[in-house]
Design a protein around this motif. Sequence first.
Motif, short mmCIF file in Angstrom:
data_model
loop_
_atom_site.label_atom_id
_atom_site.label_comp_id
_atom_site.label_asym_id
_atom_site.label_seq_id
_atom_site.Cartn_x
_atom_site.Cartn_y
_atom_site.Cartn_z
N ALA A 61 0.73 -1.36 0.01
CA ALA A 61 0.04 -0.07 0.01
C ALA A 61 0.78 1.20 -0.09
CB ALA A 61 -1.05 0.10 1.28
N GLN A 65 0.76 4.02 -2.78
CA GLN A 65 0.36 5.21 -2.84
C GLN A 65 1.63 5.96 -3.40
OE1 GLN A 65 0.37 6.82 1.25
NE2 GLN A 65 -1.51 7.74 1.08
N SER A 99 -5.80 -1.22 3.10
CA SER A 99 -4.77 0.04 2.87
C SER A 99 -4.83 0.14 1.35
CB SER A 99 -3.55 -0.35 3.42
OG SER A 99 -3.65 -0.42 4.57
N VAL A 103 -5.78 3.66 -0.73
CA VAL A 103 -4.65 4.33 -1.73
C VAL A 103 -5.75 4.69 -2.84
CG1 VAL A 103 -2.89 3.93 -3.38
CG2 VAL A 103 -2.82 3.27 -1.07
N THR A 107 -6.56 8.70 -3.50
CA THR A 107 -5.74 9.48 -4.70
C THR A 107 -6.57 9.28 -5.83
OG1 THR A 107 -4.48 7.29 -5.48
CG2 THR A 107 -3.36 8.41 -3.76
#
Length: 167
Positions: A61, A65, A99, A103, A107
């Motif tokens: 993750a 990210q 996670s 992300v 995002t």
Amino acid sequence: MSGHGAPSLEVDASGSRVAVVASSWHEEVMDGLIAGARTALADGGVTDVTLVRAAGSFELAVLAQACARAGFDAVVALGVIIRGGTPHFEYVSSAATDSLARVALDTGVPVGFGLLTCDTEEQALDRAGLDDSSEDKGREAAEAALATLVTLRSVLAETALGGRADR
């Protein structure tokens, strides 16, 4: 077999930059997942592919990210967690899954989910896209990331032109 009923996700994502973030554990499984993802990306017209290796599935993750924030159009996260005799499996599987979803949501960059959570290594090998595997989860994760990318671009283009995205 869980692949039964899977959709065909053939899309053209030419010109896109994609990061494949892959765990380092279970080398044979990971080699198959990475190969499947690379094939799907090539079939989708993606020539700009960067492979980023993670220490393990828990670390996917943070690297996904970083790739999303670095400007990649999509990320394909690949890993494998095999159940052992302790609760470690549940903790890592849950944390990695949650996670990676975060992300994508935080995002706005599609994250293809190719994290295998299996009871045995044989189950993982059967999903790794190897010659004798019944499924290719690396390919499926890359296809999902590209399909989401193309759909997101369409939605954003529609809303930028003043149209309604819910038609």
